[in-house]
Scaffold this motif. Structure first.
Motif, PDB file in Angstrom:
ATOM      1  N   ALA A   1     -20.281 -10.163  -8.670  1.00 31.49           N
ATOM      2  CA  ALA A   1     -19.912 -11.416  -8.004  1.00 31.49           C
ATOM      3  C   ALA A   1     -19.514 -11.164  -6.558  1.00 31.49           C
ATOM      4  CB  ALA A   1     -18.762 -12.090  -8.751  1.00 31.49           C
ATOM      5  N   ASN A   2     -20.127 -11.910  -5.662  1.00 26.80           N
ATOM      6  CA  ASN A   2     -19.738 -11.859  -4.250  1.00 26.80           C
ATOM      7  C   ASN A   2     -18.634 -12.892  -4.057  1.00 26.80           C
ATOM      8  OD1 ASN A   2     -20.285 -12.803  -1.134  1.00 26.80           O
ATOM      9  ND2 ASN A   2     -20.725 -10.639  -1.480  1.00 26.80           N
ATOM     10  N   CYS A   3     -17.448 -12.423  -3.708  1.00 33.62           N
ATOM     11  CA  CYS A   3     -16.247 -13.265  -3.763  1.00 33.62           C
ATOM     12  C   CYS A   3     -15.705 -13.603  -2.376  1.00 33.62           C
ATOM     13  CB  CYS A   3     -15.158 -12.569  -4.569  1.00 33.62           C
ATOM     14  SG  CYS A   3     -15.710 -12.027  -6.206  1.00 33.62           S
ATOM     15  N   PRO A   4     -15.301 -14.843  -2.177  1.00 35.14           N
ATOM     16  CA  PRO A   4     -14.687 -15.236  -0.908  1.00 35.14           C
ATOM     17  C   PRO A   4     -13.254 -14.728  -0.820  1.00 35.14           C
ATOM     18  CG  PRO A   4     -14.684 -17.098  -2.399  1.00 35.14           C
ATOM     19  CD  PRO A   4     -15.429 -15.995  -3.102  1.00 35.14           C
ATOM     20  N   MET A   5     -12.864 -14.306   0.358  1.00 34.87           N
ATOM     21  CA  MET A   5     -11.514 -13.796   0.581  1.00 34.87           C
ATOM     22  C   MET A   5     -10.867 -14.582   1.706  1.00 34.87           C
ATOM     23  SD  MET A   5     -10.308  -9.830   1.274  1.00 34.87           S
ATOM     24  CE  MET A   5     -10.508  -9.307  -0.432  1.00 34.87           C
ATOM     25  N   GLN A   6      -9.755 -15.238   1.387  1.00 39.19           N
ATOM     26  CA  GLN A   6      -9.015 -16.032   2.363  1.00 39.19           C
ATOM     27  C   GLN A   6      -7.910 -15.173   2.974  1.00 39.19           C
ATOM     28  OE1 GLN A   6      -7.824 -19.193  -0.327  1.00 39.19           O
ATOM     29  NE2 GLN A   6      -9.594 -20.429   0.215  1.00 39.19           N
ATOM     30  N   VAL A   7      -7.939 -15.035   4.285  1.00 38.66           N
ATOM     31  CA  VAL A   7      -7.053 -14.084   4.962  1.00 38.66           C
ATOM     32  C   VAL A   7      -6.375 -14.717   6.167  1.00 38.66           C
ATOM     33  CG1 VAL A   7      -6.913 -11.820   6.086  1.00 38.66           C
ATOM     34  CG2 VAL A   7      -8.581 -12.206   4.258  1.00 38.66           C
ATOM     35  N   VAL A   8      -5.102 -14.360   6.360  1.00 38.17           N
ATOM     36  CA  VAL A   8      -4.364 -14.713   7.580  1.00 38.17           C
ATOM     37  C   VAL A   8      -3.796 -13.422   8.167  1.00 38.17           C
ATOM     38  CG1 VAL A   8      -2.395 -15.946   8.549  1.00 38.17           C
ATOM     39  CG2 VAL A   8      -3.756 -17.028   6.746  1.00 38.17           C
ATOM     40  N   ASP A   9      -4.002 -13.188   9.444  1.00 37.37           N
ATOM     41  CA  ASP A   9      -3.495 -11.999  10.130  1.00 37.37           C
ATOM     42  C   ASP A   9      -2.557 -12.396  11.256  1.00 37.37           C
ATOM     43  OD1 ASP A   9      -4.452  -9.153   9.524  1.00 37.37           O
ATOM     44  OD2 ASP A   9      -6.285 -10.333   9.234  1.00 37.37           O
ATOM     45  N   VAL A  10      -1.377 -11.766  11.303  1.00 36.84           N
ATOM     46  CA  VAL A  10      -0.424 -11.972  12.397  1.00 36.84           C
ATOM     47  C   VAL A  10      -0.083 -10.592  12.974  1.00 36.84           C
ATOM     48  CG1 VAL A  10       1.823 -12.882  13.089  1.00 36.84           C
ATOM     49  CG2 VAL A  10       0.527 -14.015  11.254  1.00 36.84           C
ATOM     50  N   TYR A  11      -0.148 -10.469  14.292  1.00 33.49           N
ATOM     51  CA  TYR A  11       0.059  -9.178  14.953  1.00 33.49           C
ATOM     52  C   TYR A  11       1.193  -9.255  15.974  1.00 33.49           C
ATOM     53  CZ  TYR A  11      -4.659  -8.087  13.211  1.00 33.49           C
ATOM     54  OH  TYR A  11      -5.763  -7.892  12.434  1.00 33.49           O
ATOM     55  N   ARG A  12       1.868  -8.085  16.150  1.00 30.98           N
ATOM     56  CA  ARG A  12       2.842  -7.956  17.232  1.00 30.98           C
ATOM     57  C   ARG A  12       2.444  -6.766  18.100  1.00 30.98           C
ATOM     58  NH1 ARG A  12       7.296  -5.090  18.754  1.00 30.98           N
ATOM     59  NH2 ARG A  12       7.291  -3.828  16.827  1.00 30.98           N
ATOM     60  N   ARG A  13       2.412  -7.007  19.386  1.00 28.71           N
ATOM     61  CA  ARG A  13       2.064  -5.956  20.344  1.00 28.71           C
ATOM     62  C   ARG A  13       3.331  -5.339  20.937  1.00 28.71           C
ATOM     63  NH1 ARG A  13       2.021  -6.291  25.696  1.00 28.71           N
ATOM     64  NH2 ARG A  13       2.160  -8.567  25.612  1.00 28.71           N
TER      65      ARG A  13
ATOM     66  N   LYS B   1       4.155 -11.640  22.751  1.00 28.87           N
ATOM     67  CA  LYS B   1       3.761 -10.389  22.106  1.00 28.87           C
ATOM     68  C   LYS B   1       3.065 -10.604  20.768  1.00 28.87           C
ATOM     69  CE  LYS B   1       7.555  -7.734  24.186  1.00 28.87           C
ATOM     70  NZ  LYS B   1       8.733  -6.862  23.895  1.00 28.87           N
ATOM     71  N   TYR B   2       2.866 -11.844  20.397  1.00 27.67           N
ATOM     72  CA  TYR B   2       2.309 -12.137  19.078  1.00 27.67           C
ATOM     73  C   TYR B   2       0.944 -12.813  19.180  1.00 27.67           C
ATOM     74  CZ  TYR B   2       6.965 -11.065  17.310  1.00 27.67           C
ATOM     75  OH  TYR B   2       8.153 -10.432  17.023  1.00 27.67           O
ATOM     76  N   ALA B   3       0.117 -12.538  18.196  1.00 26.74           N
ATOM     77  CA  ALA B   3      -1.203 -13.183  18.109  1.00 26.74           C
ATOM     78  C   ALA B   3      -1.576 -13.292  16.641  1.00 26.74           C
ATOM     79  CB  ALA B   3      -2.254 -12.393  18.865  1.00 26.74           C
ATOM     80  N   ALA B   4      -2.437 -14.254  16.316  1.00 29.60           N
ATOM     81  CA  ALA B   4      -2.822 -14.453  14.919  1.00 29.60           C
ATOM     82  C   ALA B   4      -4.193 -15.095  14.835  1.00 29.60           C
ATOM     83  CB  ALA B   4      -1.783 -15.324  14.207  1.00 29.60           C
ATOM     84  N   PHE B   5      -4.835 -14.914  13.698  1.00 27.42           N
ATOM     85  CA  PHE B   5      -6.074 -15.634  13.403  1.00 27.42           C
ATOM     86  C   PHE B   5      -6.182 -15.825  11.897  1.00 27.42           C
ATOM     87  CE2 PHE B   5      -7.506 -11.101  13.899  1.00 27.42           C
ATOM     88  CZ  PHE B   5      -7.908 -10.860  12.595  1.00 27.42           C
ATOM     89  N   PHE B   6      -6.908 -16.845  11.524  1.00 24.17           N
ATOM     90  CA  PHE B   6      -7.142 -17.046  10.102  1.00 24.17           C
ATOM     91  C   PHE B   6      -8.454 -17.776   9.893  1.00 24.17           C
ATOM     92  CE2 PHE B   6      -4.944 -20.981  11.252  1.00 24.17           C
ATOM     93  CZ  PHE B   6      -5.645 -21.948  10.551  1.00 24.17           C
ATOM     94  N   GLY B   7      -9.000 -17.577   8.682  1.00 23.28           N
ATOM     95  CA  GLY B   7     -10.206 -18.286   8.286  1.00 23.28           C
ATOM     96  C   GLY B   7      -9.962 -18.937   6.937  1.00 23.28           C
ATOM     97  N   TRP B   8      -9.970 -20.223   6.903  1.00 26.23           N
ATOM     98  CA  TRP B   8      -9.685 -20.960   5.664  1.00 26.23           C
ATOM     99  C   TRP B   8     -10.657 -22.130   5.586  1.00 26.23           C
ATOM    100  CZ3 TRP B   8      -5.717 -18.165   3.655  1.00 26.23           C
ATOM    101  CH2 TRP B   8      -5.242 -18.545   2.384  1.00 26.23           C
ATOM    102  N   PRO B   9     -11.371 -22.310   4.527  1.00 24.08           N
ATOM    103  CA  PRO B   9     -11.150 -21.730   3.206  1.00 24.08           C
ATOM    104  C   PRO B   9     -11.726 -20.338   2.988  1.00 24.08           C
ATOM    105  CG  PRO B   9     -12.956 -23.276   3.105  1.00 24.08           C
ATOM    106  CD  PRO B   9     -12.410 -23.353   4.502  1.00 24.08           C
ATOM    107  N   MET B  10     -12.467 -19.796   3.942  1.00 23.50           N
ATOM    108  CA  MET B  10     -13.009 -18.453   3.722  1.00 23.50           C
ATOM    109  C   MET B  10     -13.100 -17.697   5.041  1.00 23.50           C
ATOM    110  SD  MET B  10     -16.336 -17.258   1.533  1.00 23.50           S
ATOM    111  CE  MET B  10     -17.535 -18.200   2.467  1.00 23.50           C
TER     112      MET B  10
END
Length: 219
Positions: free
Chosen positions: A105-117, A78-87
């Motif tokens: 300034a155009n700024c980089p954003m480091q994000v991790v997403d975890v989902y539950r269905r 039931k879980y899924a995730a994605f991330f982009g690192w370093p940006m």
């Protein structure tokens, strides 16, 4: 994973807008969804609150958004995730996001997403954003600034406590010294017999010395 891909595609299709009709989210999210954001943004319950507290400010107060891609996409049960690192993506704050002014300034954003269905829709989302890294690219070094923050009341309280302990220690040391002095004098064979027989008021002597010690410390 397919459910998340559908959600991402739906949101990407309206990237040119500063808003998002709730019907877009209702296609892939439960109405009582839970969204757990990072410190500085907070958590939200239900689609309307999520939109009010995060999604709409994110869309309206950040411009020039550019998706940089995901390094990893994984799913299990039931879980899924994605991330982009370093940006993961980049954007330009226009003012208001996180209560801060805008800039160029155009700024980089480091994000991790975890989902539950839950069933055929998403129920929960844990999102991690490296906000100190993001803010540093706007000229605000949160970590460096925090190390320079001092609380005068705490420092003053510590100094007072240390001074009090020092005075107490000196007073006890003085009392012990007086007792040793009196004991030495009373047992000295060369002291005149009259002096040996004279009554000594020990408490009075100690009290007088203590008073002088206190007066000296407060001068």
């Amino acid at each position: 994973q397919q459910l998340i891909d559908t959600m991402v595609a739906d949101l990407s299709s309206i990237n040119h807008l500063n808003s998002c009709p709730p019907e877009i989210l209702q296609k892939t999210w439960h109405e009582d969804m839970l969204w757990y954001g990072p410190a500085g943004i907070g958590s939200s319950y239900s689609i309307p609150r999520y939109q009010q507290q995060h999604q709409l400010p994110f869309r309206a107060q950040l411009s020039d958004k550019k998706f940089e891609g995901h390094e990893v996409r994984i799913a299990e049960g039931k879980y899924a995730a994605f991330f982009g690192w370093p940006m993961n993506l980049s954007n330009t704050p226009t003012g208001g996001f996180l209560g801060l002014p805008g800039g160029t300034a155009n700024c980089p954003m480091q994000v991790v997403d975890v989902y539950r269905r839950d069933g055929d829709k998403l129920a929960e989302n844990w999102i991690f954003i490296d906000l100190p890294y993001y803010l540093k690219h706007q000229g605000l070094d949160v970590i460096e600034r925090t190390t320079g923050i001092m609380n005068p009341s705490v420092i003053e309280e510590t100094i007072d406590s240390t001074s009090m302990k020092k005075n107490e220690t000196e007073l006890i040391t003085t009392k012990l010294a007086v007792k040793r002095k009196i004991s030495t004098v009373s047992e000295d064979d060369e002291v005149a017999p009259a002096a040996k027989k004279a009554p000594v008021d020990y408490p009075k002597i100690i009290e007088c010395v203590s008073d002088r010690s206190i007066e000296s410390d407060n001068s």
